[in-house]
Structures are given as structure tokens and as C-alpha cells.
Design a protein around this motif. Structure first.
Motif, PDB file in Angstrom:
ATOM      1  N   UNK A  12     -11.066   5.952  16.604  1.00 12.92           N
ATOM      2  CA  UNK A  12     -11.815   4.875  15.954  1.00 12.92           C
ATOM      3  C   UNK A  12     -11.369   4.740  14.505  1.00 12.92           C
ATOM      4  N   UNK A  13     -11.654   3.613  13.905  1.00 12.52           N
ATOM      5  CA  UNK A  13     -11.253   3.367  12.526  1.00 12.52           C
ATOM      6  C   UNK A  13     -12.369   3.805  11.587  1.00 12.52           C
ATOM      7  N   UNK A  14     -12.080   4.772  10.734  1.00 14.27           N
ATOM      8  CA  UNK A  14     -13.095   5.281   9.810  1.00 14.27           C
ATOM      9  C   UNK A  14     -12.953   4.691   8.407  1.00 14.27           C
ATOM     10  N   UNK A  15     -11.803   4.124   8.110  1.00 10.41           N
ATOM     11  CA  UNK A  15     -11.557   3.501   6.806  1.00 10.41           C
ATOM     12  C   UNK A  15     -11.258   2.026   7.051  1.00 10.41           C
ATOM     13  N   UNK A  16     -12.050   1.158   6.440  1.00 11.62           N
ATOM     14  CA  UNK A  16     -11.992  -0.262   6.775  1.00 11.62           C
ATOM     15  C   UNK A  16     -10.963  -1.051   5.968  1.00 11.62           C
ATOM     16  N   UNK A  17     -10.521  -0.522   4.850  1.00 11.83           N
ATOM     17  CA  UNK A  17      -9.522  -1.208   4.050  1.00 11.83           C
ATOM     18  C   UNK A  17      -8.634  -0.195   3.348  1.00 11.83           C
ATOM     19  N   UNK A  18      -7.446  -0.636   2.962  1.00 13.67           N
ATOM     20  CA  UNK A  18      -6.523   0.270   2.297  1.00 13.67           C
ATOM     21  C   UNK A  18      -7.150   0.818   1.023  1.00 13.67           C
ATOM     22  N   UNK A  19      -7.022   2.118   0.828  1.00 14.25           N
ATOM     23  CA  UNK A  19      -7.630   2.704  -0.368  1.00 14.25           C
ATOM     24  C   UNK A  19      -6.939   2.291  -1.664  1.00 14.25           C
ATOM     25  N   UNK A  20      -5.613   2.120  -1.626  1.00 14.44           N
ATOM     26  CA  UNK A  20      -4.857   1.971  -2.852  1.00 14.44           C
ATOM     27  C   UNK A  20      -4.513   0.541  -3.219  1.00 14.44           C
ATOM     28  N   UNK A  21      -3.960   0.436  -4.438  1.00 11.92           N
ATOM     29  CA  UNK A  21      -3.612  -0.869  -5.005  1.00 11.92           C
ATOM     30  C   UNK A  21      -2.116  -1.014  -5.223  1.00 11.92           C
ATOM     31  N   UNK A  22      -1.324  -0.173  -4.559  1.00 10.49           N
ATOM     32  CA  UNK A  22       0.110  -0.361  -4.583  1.00 10.49           C
ATOM     33  C   UNK A  22       0.887   0.504  -5.552  1.00 10.49           C
ATOM     34  N   UNK A  51     -10.159   5.456 -16.384  1.00  7.77           N
ATOM     35  CA  UNK A  51     -10.454   4.141 -15.826  1.00  7.77           C
ATOM     36  C   UNK A  51     -11.253   4.305 -14.527  1.00  7.77           C
ATOM     37  N   UNK A  52     -12.452   3.740 -14.467  1.00  3.29           N
ATOM     38  CA  UNK A  52     -13.311   3.952 -13.297  1.00  3.29           C
ATOM     39  C   UNK A  52     -12.721   3.341 -12.039  1.00  3.29           C
ATOM     40  N   UNK A  53     -11.977   2.249 -12.185  1.00  2.00           N
ATOM     41  CA  UNK A  53     -11.331   1.660 -11.009  1.00  2.00           C
ATOM     42  C   UNK A  53     -10.275   2.612 -10.451  1.00  2.00           C
ATOM     43  N   UNK A  54      -9.581   3.316 -11.340  1.00  2.75           N
ATOM     44  CA  UNK A  54      -8.574   4.287 -10.899  1.00  2.75           C
ATOM     45  C   UNK A  54      -9.249   5.484 -10.240  1.00  2.75           C
ATOM     46  N   UNK A  55     -10.352   5.930 -10.802  1.00  5.52           N
ATOM     47  CA  UNK A  55     -11.086   7.038 -10.184  1.00  5.52           C
ATOM     48  C   UNK A  55     -11.560   6.642  -8.793  1.00  5.52           C
ATOM     49  N   UNK A  56     -12.051   5.434  -8.671  1.00  6.31           N
ATOM     50  CA  UNK A  56     -12.482   4.923  -7.370  1.00  6.31           C
ATOM     51  C   UNK A  56     -11.315   4.910  -6.385  1.00  6.31           C
ATOM     52  N   UNK A  57     -10.153   4.483  -6.836  1.00  4.97           N
ATOM     53  CA  UNK A  57      -8.973   4.450  -5.968  1.00  4.97           C
ATOM     54  C   UNK A  57      -8.612   5.860  -5.490  1.00  4.97           C
ATOM     55  N   UNK A  58      -8.646   6.819  -6.395  1.00  6.57           N
ATOM     56  CA  UNK A  58      -8.305   8.187  -6.021  1.00  6.57           C
ATOM     57  C   UNK A  58      -9.330   8.773  -5.048  1.00  6.57           C
ATOM     58  N   UNK A  59     -10.597   8.458  -5.258  1.00 11.09           N
ATOM     59  CA  UNK A  59     -11.622   8.924  -4.322  1.00 11.09           C
ATOM     60  C   UNK A  59     -11.450   8.278  -2.954  1.00 11.09           C
ATOM     61  N   UNK A  60     -10.990   7.048  -2.924  1.00 10.85           N
ATOM     62  CA  UNK A  60     -10.735   6.384  -1.638  1.00 10.85           C
ATOM     63  C   UNK A  60      -9.550   7.032  -0.916  1.00 10.85           C
ATOM     64  N   UNK A  61      -8.542   7.450  -1.679  1.00 10.76           N
ATOM     65  CA  UNK A  61      -7.426   8.165  -1.062  1.00 10.76           C
ATOM     66  C   UNK A  61      -7.913   9.483  -0.467  1.00 10.76           C
ATOM     67  N   UNK A  62      -8.717  10.234  -1.219  1.00 10.57           N
ATOM     68  CA  UNK A  62      -9.262  11.488  -0.706  1.00 10.57           C
ATOM     69  C   UNK A  62     -10.148  11.224   0.511  1.00 10.57           C
ATOM     70  N   UNK A  63     -10.909  10.143   0.463  1.00  7.14           N
ATOM     71  CA  UNK A  63     -11.759   9.766   1.588  1.00  7.14           C
ATOM     72  C   UNK A  63     -10.929   9.568   2.855  1.00  7.14           C
ATOM     73  N   UNK A  64      -9.763   8.972   2.713  1.00  8.37           N
ATOM     74  CA  UNK A  64      -8.875   8.766   3.863  1.00  8.37           C
ATOM     75  C   UNK A  64      -8.388  10.116   4.388  1.00  8.37           C
TER      76      UNK A  64
END
Length: 555
Positions: free
Chosen positions: A80-90, A398-411
Motif C-alpha cells: 500500500x502507499x504510505x506516502x502520498x506525495x514526494x517528500x523533496x523539492x528537487x 529554514x522551517x520549510x527545509x526542516x519539513x522537507x528533511x522530516x518528510x524524507x525521514x518519514x519515507x
């Protein structure tokens, strides 16, 4: 790589043969000491993240006993898909982690390229060999140029860097994940509560804990057919029966066989856990008594020496004890009747029991949870339930960068049964593995098999799953885990800081081991325990005690 390389339990041994790093070997070997659980100075209003129930997939048995992981008779493929969108911004994400093998080549690495595409970032890994990881981590922190996602292992190889964590080098992730904020990252919301709790340092969360089962050690595996042949049916219920059970096992095993092979089995399990020796320390009214200072410890030594004198311990016990591969080989080859390890290492098509049956198809093996000296349950020290943590340096503001890194860890923390888990742990379907009868089967191409590169960045392991084995094995393993929790006696100092423990602990451990080895094997009399106690106190034991008592008072 053999086809069955992926057909094993993912809670401890999924890394073996997959190039994911020998998670189990390192995890089981490291101590639970040195992980902080004190209250944070300041930040008292910050909460630990909540923990949500894991998804109950078809084939999943969720235990009703707290802290016991799920049992899986099967998992969905492709998942099943546990992550609905790409965590990163490229962009790029630098990482730092530990390895026990040769780091993977990244040029032309299909697994690496596919995961980067799924993450929406390009991972730039820095990988340190286990032998130099601690030093490399310290120098990396001191340089100020800290990778975006850094593996901290504050209890063992990374212990020297532990002091930097409360100094503001890494973010206290309670700010971003505390309470129900963690729901923004659904896979991090599945981190067990005990992993958040036990990975605190001065009350703070300086990384996402790479969680694992708490039932790592504390049991033994054994040849049930040997005991039955020797006249003992069933399992021993107390210390006296344990002695008779071991004698029966020796009789049933035949000439040149022994029930026990190591000091761990002889003294720690048959002696300490059965006699009720406390887990490290015993606390009463804020005062600590070391295990070796208790009457139970003396009784454990006497009992272990009794086993030695009865001829129930292999004569090469002192050389076998530090060599896991050798004593496990003695068990699987029918030379000794007892082995030990993580409970999930016993089951599955590459587990201890299966290896015994490769040689003796009719062999019968089982698991023994320690009985108490006079009946009931013995003692097991619960694992803290995490090995390392993935930290974000405070230089990332940068909070957006922290969010991105947490999304990578989440994946990377995706649960078993998900598409993301399969990619992180098994690789690319059709390249690193294929699916046969609903099970992942690793490639036999050695070059492709060596593509795995995440190492401890993907060390999120939880549950019992033995694909290819009879479906009931996972549920059987889970039932034993439930029995183990009845024996849990936590070390009251687990997670507390003691500088003397760090600086003098290895020497103290060596001192204790020398006396234990000598007393168990008859080289030293039991009266030498008094000398051990005195030398332990004078050589730093009392300093460790004082520091732990002070830390307890400050909780």
C-alpha cells in the motif's frame, strides 16, 4: 546472494544478505546504557510525539500486550502507499551514517537512482565504517559542517558525541513533532511510544529513533528432543527442574555433546535470570545496589559453577563465548543443545531451528523463557527499543527545509507492507528482487545485490515476519514475546548519564567478566566474590553509583 536472502524476519535479520548493514548483530551487541531520560532544563512544555496504532493488514496479528510487535503471516505485494506525495523539492540532502561492510558504489546504482526519484531529492551519503564511526561523528560535529540527516548512536560507537546533543548542535524535534504535530508525518506517527520515551536525552528528542523490538535477548533456544530422550518432557518451571532438564539434555544428546556453550547461557541465563538478579541495578528510595552486590548474584554464580562441575558446560566455554558464529554453529551442528540470540533469530527458513533441521530433519527445537528460581517467571532486561536516531542539525534554520528533511525521514520509516518499505528495504522490483508466490526473492547477481546503500538510515524494524516458513511461526514468535514481557525488569539507570560509566565502564566490565569466568569454571572460589565487590567499588563503581543516584534525584 541465495534466493532465500529476503525470506526472513525483518525485525532483526532482514539486513542479512541484502546489503542493508548487519543491523541485528550490531543492535544485539550494544548496551542500553547511556541514553538520557531526564527532564529537560527548559522546554518542559514541549510534548513527546503521540504514537498511533499500526495498520492491521490482511495476515496481521496485533498483540494485545503493550510493546509487543505485530506478527505477519503475509504482507501485501507490491504494498500500500504510505506516502502520498514526494517528500523533496528537487535539491540535495546530505546524510551521515554507519556501515559494517563496504559502502555501495552509487554510479549506475539503480536502487539509489530509483529511491532518489521517489524521494524527490538527491541523497549525498557519507558513510563511516563501524570501527571509526564514533571518531568520525565527533570530528564532523566539531567541524560545524554537519550533514542534513545525521545518524547519532549515543549508547555505543557514537557515545563520544553524545555530550554535544544537549548543547544545541541538533534540533529538539519535539518542536516539530510534539503531540499530534507528528500526524503531519504519518509514518513517524507509527514510531512506538517507548522509542520516543527511551531515546530522550535530558528530556529532549534530538533525532527520530530507528526503532526495533524490545524482545531482543533474554531467552534461549534448545533441543527439545534431546531433553525428552533424556527423560525430561516439557519445560523446567524452577531452578531445580532446570538443573534436571539440563542433565536430561546431555543424556539425550549423546556422547561428546553438552547442553551449554557460553558464559551467557550458563551464568547470565541459567544463573542470573533464573535466580532473579536485577537488571544492572536495584533502586530503593533513591539508593542503588549493583547487581553483583546482591544475594541473587552470589546464588547465580554458585548455580553456574554447579552446572560446570556437573559437566553440563562445554569445556571450551571461554573461547566459545565471544564467538557467536562458532557457538551458533555448535548448536546447528548438534554439538550443543542450547543457543541464544534475538527471539526472531530462532524462526524462519534461515533461522536457527531451520538450520538444525537441515542436518537433522526430525529434530525438535523450542524456546525457553526463563523460569523463576522457585517458580513463576525469571528476569529479562527489556531492550530500550531503538538503536540509533536520525538527527537534523540546528544549523538548518529554514522551517520549510526542516519539513522537507522530516518528510524524507518519514519515507525511510515506512511500515512493513507499504510500497515505500519495499523500495527502502528490498530495492527495485524486477532488478534487486522479484516476487515469487507473494514473497520478495533477492537477486543472485552479486553486483546488483551490492547496490544497497542506506545502511542505518533505514534501520526501522518492527514485527515478526518469516516468509517462506509455516504461517504460524510468526504468531508463535509473538506469543513468546508476550511471555517475555512478563519477565521484564527494567534497569532503573537505563538512559541516565554517568561520566564515570563512560570513562571506567569498559575496565569495570572486564574486571567483572574475569571474576565471573573464573568462579563459573572453578578457577576462582566463590569467596573471591568479596574481592570483586571491593575492587569494583574502588575502581570506579562507587563513582558510577553516585552519579546515577544524582541523576535519579534530578528526574
Amino acid at each position: 546472494m541465495r534466493d532465500e536472502a529476503m525470506i526472513n524476519s525483518f525485525s532483526r535479520r532482514s539486513a542479512l544478505g541484502l546489503g542493508l548493514g548487519v543491523v541485528g548483530a550490531a543492535a544485539v551487541g550494544c548496551s542500553n546504557e547511556g541514553r538520557g531520560v531526564q527532564n529537560a532544563p527548559g522546554g518542559e512544555d514541549l510534548q513527546l510525539p503521540i504514537s498511533l496504532e499500526r495498520p492491521e493488514l490482511e495476515g496481521t496479528t496485533l498483540s494485545k500486550v503493550p510493546d509487543v510487535p505485530p506478527a505477519y503471516s503475509k504482507l501485501p505485494m507490491p504494498g500500500f502507499q504510505s506516502v502520498q506525495e514526494k517528500p523533496g523539492r528537487g535539491g540535495e540532502v546530505s546524510t551521515f551514517t554507519i556501515t559494517w561492510g563496504v559502502p555501495a558504489e552509487l554510479d549506475g546504482n539503480v536502487w539509489y537512482e530509483t529511491l532518489n526519484e521517489a524521494l524527490g531529492v538527491t541523497l549525498k551519503p557519507i558513510v563511516a565504517p563501524a570501527q571509526s564511526f564514533g571518531d568520525k561523528l565527533v570530528t564532523t560535529i566539531a567541524s560545524g559542517d554537519i550533514p542534513d540527516i545525521t545518524t547519532n548512536e549515543p549508547s555505543y560507537r557514537g557515545r563520544a558525541a553524545r555530550k554535544y546533543l544537549p548543547q544545541g548542535v541538533f534540533h529538539d524535534l519535539r518542536t516539530f513533532l510534539g503531540g499530534d504535530k507528528v500526524k503531519k508525518y504519518p509514518n513517524l506517527a507509527l514510531v512506538p511510544a517507548y522509542a520516543w520515551q527511551n531515546s530522550r536525552i535530558n528530556g529532549a528528542i534530538y533525532g527520530v529513533p530507528c526503532y526495533r523490538n524490545r524482545t531482543i535477548g533474554g531467552t534461549i533456544s534448545y533441543r527439545a528432543d534431546w531433553a525428552a530422550k533424556g527423560g525430561f518432557d516439557g519445560k523446567p518451571a524452577n531452578a531445580d527442574e532446570l538443573f534436571e532438564w539440563l542433565k536430561a539434555m546431555k543424556a539425550g544428546g549423546g556422547k561428546d555433546t553438552y547442553p551449554l556453550a557460553t558464559i551467557d547461557q550458563t551464568f547470565n541465563f541459567c544463573g542470573g535470570q533464573v535466580q532473579g538478579v536485577p537488571s544492572g541495578w536495584r533502586e530503593e528510595g533513591g539508593k542503588l545496589t549493583k547487581d553483583l552486590e546482591t544475594d541473587e548474584y552470589e546464588a547465580a554464580l554458585i548455580f553456574a559453577n554447579k552446572l560446570w562441575n556437573e559437566g553440563l558446560v562445554h569445556p571450551d566455554v571461554l573461547t566459545l563465548t565471544p564467538n557467536a558464529a562458532e557457538y551458533q554453529g555448535y548448536f546447528t551442528s548438534g554439538r550443543v543443545g542450547v543457543c541464544n540470540g534475538s527471539i526472531d533469530a530462532y524462526f524462519g527458513v534461515v533461522g536457527q531451528f531451520a538450520k538444525v533441521r537441515e542436518r537433522e530433519p526430525e529434530a525438535q527445537c523450542d524456546v525457553l523463557v526463563p523460569p523463576g528460581r522457585d517458580g513463576g517467571r525469571g528476569v529479562i532486561t527489556p531492550d530500550l527499543g531503538f538503536y540509533c536516531m536520525l538527527s537534523i542539525p540546528s544549523s538548518v534554520t529554514d522551517e520549510a527545509r526542516i519539513d522537507e528533511l522530516l518528510r524524507v525521514i518519514d519515507y525511510l520509516a515506512a511500515p512493513a507492507g507499504s510500497l515505500e518499505y519495499n523500495l527502502v528495504h528490498y530495492g527495485v522490483e524486477g532488478h534487486n528482487y522479484t516476487v515469487k508466490d507473494g514473497l520478495p526473492v533477492g537477486t543472485t547477481d552479486e553486483k546488483i545485490a551490492a547496490e544497497s546503500f542506506l545502511m542505518q538510515l533505514s534501520a526501522f524494524n518492527y514485527g515478526f515476519f518469516f516468509p517462506g516458513a509455516p504461517a504460524e511461526e510468526a504468531a508463535t514468535c509473538q506469543r513468546y514475546a508476550e511471555q517475555m514481557t512478563e519477565c521484564f525488569v527494567p534497569d532503573p539507570t537505563a538512559g541516565l548519564d554517568s561520566e564515570s560509566s563512560y570513562s571506567k565502564g569498559d575496565a569495570l566490565s572486564a574486571l567483572v567478566q574475569d571474576f565471573v569466568n573464573g568462579i563459573v569454571t572453578g578457577r576462582k572460589p566463590i569467596s573471591d566474590l568479596a574481592e570483586l565487590r571491593e575492587r569494583w567499588k574502588k575502581n570506579g563503581g562507587d563513582d558510577v553509583r553516585h552519579e546515577y543516584e544524582q541523576a535519579l534525584a534530578e528526574q
